[in-house]
Design an enzyme around this catalytic site. Sequence first.
Site, PDB file in Angstrom:
ATOM      1  N   HIS A  72       0.693  -1.076  -0.044  1.00 46.91           N
ATOM      2  CA  HIS A  72      -0.004  -0.125   0.034  1.00 46.91           C
ATOM      3  C   HIS A  72       0.707   1.201  -0.276  1.00 46.91           C
ATOM      4  CE1 HIS A  72      -3.941  -1.638   1.499  1.00 46.91           C
ATOM      5  NE2 HIS A  72      -3.563  -2.352   0.545  1.00 46.91           N
ATOM      6  N   TYR A 201      -9.169   6.010   7.034  1.00 45.64           N
ATOM      7  CA  TYR A 201      -9.236   6.477   8.579  1.00 45.64           C
ATOM      8  C   TYR A 201     -10.106   7.664   8.505  1.00 45.64           C
ATOM      9  CZ  TYR A 201      -5.142   3.877   9.877  1.00 45.64           C
ATOM     10  OH  TYR A 201      -4.073   2.700  10.183  1.00 45.64           O
ATOM     11  N   PRO A 293      -4.484   1.082  18.914  1.00 42.22           N
ATOM     12  CA  PRO A 293      -4.048   0.457  17.406  1.00 42.22           C
ATOM     13  C   PRO A 293      -4.171   1.207  16.293  1.00 42.22           C
ATOM     14  CG  PRO A 293      -6.122  -0.353  17.997  1.00 42.22           C
ATOM     15  CD  PRO A 293      -5.605   0.447  19.195  1.00 42.22           C
ATOM     16  N   LYS A 297       0.911   0.321  15.038  1.00 42.19           N
ATOM     17  CA  LYS A 297       2.397   0.270  15.454  1.00 42.19           C
ATOM     18  C   LYS A 297       2.856  -1.150  16.383  1.00 42.19           C
ATOM     19  CE  LYS A 297       4.563   3.767  13.594  1.00 42.19           C
ATOM     20  NZ  LYS A 297       4.361   3.046  12.237  1.00 42.19           N
ATOM     21  N   TYR A 385       4.206   6.926   9.839  1.00 42.63           N
ATOM     22  CA  TYR A 385       3.229   5.736   9.574  1.00 42.63           C
ATOM     23  C   TYR A 385       4.192   4.389   8.978  1.00 42.63           C
ATOM     24  CZ  TYR A 385      -1.023   2.944   8.561  1.00 42.63           C
ATOM     25  OH  TYR A 385      -2.283   2.136   8.351  1.00 42.63           O
TER      26      TYR A 385
HETATM   27  P1  RFL Z   1       1.379 -11.242  21.579  1.00 44.43           P
HETATM   28  O1  RFL Z   1       1.052 -11.316  20.041  1.00 44.43           O
HETATM   29  O2  RFL Z   1       0.401 -10.980  22.709  1.00 44.43           O
HETATM   30  O3  RFL Z   1       1.929 -12.466  21.868  1.00 44.43           O
HETATM   31  C1  RFL Z   1       2.375 -12.884  23.159  1.00 44.43           C
HETATM   32  C2  RFL Z   1       2.248 -14.635  23.319  1.00 44.43           C
HETATM   33  O4  RFL Z   1       2.445 -15.059  24.686  1.00 44.43           O
HETATM   34  C3  RFL Z   1       1.670 -16.038  25.099  1.00 44.43           C
HETATM   35  N1  RFL Z   1       1.847 -16.087  26.489  1.00 44.43           N
HETATM   36  C4  RFL Z   1       2.336 -17.235  27.350  1.00 44.43           C
HETATM   37  N2  RFL Z   1       3.281 -18.084  26.937  1.00 44.43           N
HETATM   38  C5  RFL Z   1       3.630 -18.644  27.727  1.00 44.43           C
HETATM   39  N3  RFL Z   1       3.345 -18.628  29.253  1.00 44.43           N
HETATM   40  C6  RFL Z   1       2.584 -17.437  29.554  1.00 44.43           C
HETATM   41  N4  RFL Z   1       2.522 -17.426  30.954  1.00 44.43           N
HETATM   42  C7  RFL Z   1       2.170 -16.600  28.390  1.00 44.43           C
HETATM   43  N5  RFL Z   1       1.473 -15.370  28.686  1.00 44.43           N
HETATM   44  C8  RFL Z   1       1.090 -15.191  27.393  1.00 44.43           C
HETATM   45  C9  RFL Z   1       0.344 -15.654  24.369  1.00 44.43           C
HETATM   46  O5  RFL Z   1      -0.513 -16.589  24.207  1.00 44.43           O
HETATM   47  C10 RFL Z   1       0.932 -14.976  23.009  1.00 44.43           C
HETATM   48  O6  RFL Z   1       0.736 -16.230  22.025  1.00 44.43           O
HETATM   49  O7  RFL Z   1       2.540 -10.441  21.687  1.00 44.43           O
HETATM   50  P2  RFL Z   1       3.798  -9.732  20.949  1.00 44.43           P
HETATM   51  O8  RFL Z   1       4.428 -11.024  20.148  1.00 44.43           O
HETATM   52  O9  RFL Z   1       4.512  -8.847  21.522  1.00 44.43           O
HETATM   53  O10 RFL Z   1       3.305  -9.094  19.406  1.00 44.43           O
HETATM   54  C11 RFL Z   1       2.497  -7.887  19.808  1.00 44.43           C
HETATM   55  C12 RFL Z   1       1.393  -7.639  18.629  1.00 44.43           C
HETATM   56  O11 RFL Z   1       0.507  -9.043  18.897  1.00 44.43           O
HETATM   57  C13 RFL Z   1       0.490  -6.477  18.955  1.00 44.43           C
HETATM   58  O12 RFL Z   1       1.295  -5.549  19.276  1.00 44.43           O
HETATM   59  C14 RFL Z   1      -0.353  -5.961  17.898  1.00 44.43           C
HETATM   60  O13 RFL Z   1      -1.429  -7.271  17.328  1.00 44.43           O
HETATM   61  C15 RFL Z   1      -1.044  -4.956  17.940  1.00 44.43           C
HETATM   62  N6  RFL Z   1      -1.772  -4.544  16.786  1.00 44.43           N
HETATM   63  C16 RFL Z   1      -1.366  -3.969  15.719  1.00 44.43           C
HETATM   64  N7  RFL Z   1       0.105  -3.818  15.586  1.00 44.43           N
HETATM   65  C17 RFL Z   1       0.639  -3.123  14.324  1.00 44.43           C
HETATM   66  O14 RFL Z   1       1.866  -3.311  14.011  1.00 44.43           O
HETATM   67  N8  RFL Z   1      -0.215  -2.993  13.130  1.00 44.43           N
HETATM   68  C18 RFL Z   1      -1.812  -3.181  13.295  1.00 44.43           C
HETATM   69  O15 RFL Z   1      -2.171  -2.777  12.340  1.00 44.43           O
HETATM   70  C19 RFL Z   1      -2.237  -3.651  14.639  1.00 44.43           C
HETATM   71  N9  RFL Z   1      -3.640  -3.558  14.513  1.00 44.43           N
HETATM   72  C20 RFL Z   1      -3.086  -4.726  16.817  1.00 44.43           C
HETATM   73  C21 RFL Z   1      -3.995  -4.453  15.783  1.00 44.43           C
HETATM   74  C22 RFL Z   1      -4.035  -5.298  18.007  1.00 44.43           C
HETATM   75  C23 RFL Z   1      -5.111  -5.348  17.918  1.00 44.43           C
HETATM   76  N10 RFL Z   1      -5.589  -6.104  19.160  1.00 44.43           N
HETATM   77  C24 RFL Z   1      -6.538  -7.204  19.233  1.00 44.43           C
HETATM   78  C25 RFL Z   1      -5.068  -5.820  20.459  1.00 44.43           C
HETATM   79  C26 RFL Z   1      -5.205  -4.404  15.815  1.00 44.43           C
HETATM   80  C27 RFL Z   1      -5.859  -4.953  17.086  1.00 44.43           C
HETATM   81  C28 RFL Z   1      -7.510  -4.881  16.788  1.00 44.43           C
HETATM   82  C1  PHB Z   2      -6.053  -3.867  10.770  1.00 47.43           C
HETATM   83  O1  PHB Z   2      -6.159  -4.121   9.535  1.00 47.43           O
HETATM   84  O2  PHB Z   2      -6.348  -4.623  11.420  1.00 47.43           O
HETATM   85  C2  PHB Z   2      -5.676  -2.484  11.118  1.00 47.43           C
HETATM   86  C3  PHB Z   2      -4.954  -1.647   9.984  1.00 47.43           C
HETATM   87  C4  PHB Z   2      -4.664  -0.283  10.573  1.00 47.43           C
HETATM   88  C5  PHB Z   2      -4.767  -0.020  11.965  1.00 47.43           C
HETATM   89  C6  PHB Z   2      -5.159  -0.820  12.852  1.00 47.43           C
HETATM   90  C7  PHB Z   2      -5.530  -2.240  12.678  1.00 47.43           C
HETATM   91  O3  PHB Z   2      -4.399   1.199  12.354  1.00 47.43           O
END
Ligand code: RFL
Ligand code: PHB
Length: 391
Positions: A72, A201, A293, A297, A385
């Site tokens: 993108h 957005y 989110p 990032k 971004y």
């Molecule tokens: P995770 O992915 O939470 O993984 C942690 C893992 O540890 C496990 N765990 C354990 N394992 C063993 N023993 C224990 N005691 C444990 N406790 C926990 C868990 O089961 C899990 O598998 O952390 P990590 O690896 O630091 O990754 C971070 C990302 O997942 C997170 O920052 C992103 O998903 C945030 N986020 C976004 N980030 C982006 O860069 N771009 C995006 O577009 C974006 N969109 C989002 C998002 C997060 C969202 N939610 C649901 C919070 C959109 C959403 C809706």
């Molecule tokens: C997504 O596709 O889940 C998404 C994209 C952009 C954002 C947050 C989440 O800023």
Amino acid sequence: MRTTVGIIGAGPAGLLLARLLRGAGIDSVVLESRDRAHVEHRQRAGILEQGTVDVLRAAGAGERMDREGLRHDGIELRFARRRHRVDFPGLTGGRSVMVYAQTEVCRDLIALRTKEGGPLLFEAEALAVEGADTDAPRVRFRHAGREDVLECSYVAGCDGFWGVARKAVPASLSRVFERTYPYAWLGILADVAPSHDELVYARHDRGFALLSMRSPSVSRLYLQVPAGTEAGEWSDEDVWGELERRFETTDGWRLERGPITQKSVTPMRSYVHEPMRYGRLFLAGDAAHIVPPTGAKGLNLAVGDVVTLARALAHEKETGSPELLDAYSETCLRRVWQAERFSYDMTTLLHRAPDATAFDDRLQLARLERIASSRAAGTDLAEAYTGFPVG
Ligand code: RFL
Ligand code: PHB
């Protein structure tokens, strides 16, 4: 059980760290509390920064991403029923982002790890990190109904916001910086082609909305809802109606509807734990920091942390010098705070707080007008971004 680096958590941080360490000839064991299907299916991030894409490619984990990911070159800001495109390559000297879901990144990394036979234990819950301030830290964990101990030289706490690793840092050494927001995101997945070819957005008096996607036939959409909302409170009809209102333009743009296959609510929080290191325990990703989110990032920050950590561990192995390990927390936190700042700015630029006044509304519109009319302001957004450099 014994290994050089004990990694807690098989999210993007833990899985990528294991991959990078393997490339540097450093062995590790990954402990993950959930089962494989859960890790491969939970819906989360969608946007990879240019730097994240480059890291995955260099780690040999970019093959499917390059085939199926969508490059993108911009996003659309929608406000006052008008549309403004932010052109990333034009403003940043060629940078772009990739739409490739976190679920897919994790699936690719798990497949590689499984094929190459590196230890990755699912349903292995870490209970505590012990002796982090000694030369021989240990992770106590439960697997297949038994308690066991992983003896390590280093522990990487990649266990997300709700994990146990952070708890091993003594309270007297921890500082927490935190902010919660009075709204959340209701996210849906829908089997319908995205109504626009880039992310939209939208700032609206009724609240924020985001149009994103998972593939050319699957849309991912979000609506700002009050904090504490349950997904079940919204019928499919209500979700589509509200999305239509918030995305409405004066030029007849239409939102296509389709079957909703998933609905969930995500709270919004900013959080930083300092320092990110205690003795031989290193925190990475959501275990150390959370961003709302809106700036996309979170996953990218997790990748930056583990790149920094893998580099520091490899440096120590090659030269015997702990210099980069000693600098780990400070190096990561510089980038973390830039992402915190950007995520906060994007969030407050686009969401409507429940106590917002008419003055606040006008200010938001003025900030958006500024981005739309000034190359300098547009560049500021585009640079953040598409991502800050790692290290
Ligand atoms: P995770 O992915 O939470 O993984 C942690 C893992 O540890 C496990 N765990 C354990 N394992 C063993 N023993 C224990 N005691 C444990 N406790 C926990 C868990 O089961 C899990 O598998 O952390 P990590 O690896 O630091 O990754 C971070 C990302 O997942 C997170 O920052 C992103 O998903 C945030 N986020 C976004 N980030 C982006 O860069 N771009 C995006 O577009 C974006 N969109 C989002 C998002 C997060 C969202 N939610 C649901 C919070 C959109 C959403 C809706
Ligand atoms: C997504 O596709 O889940 C998404 C994209 C952009 C954002 C947050 C989440 O800023």
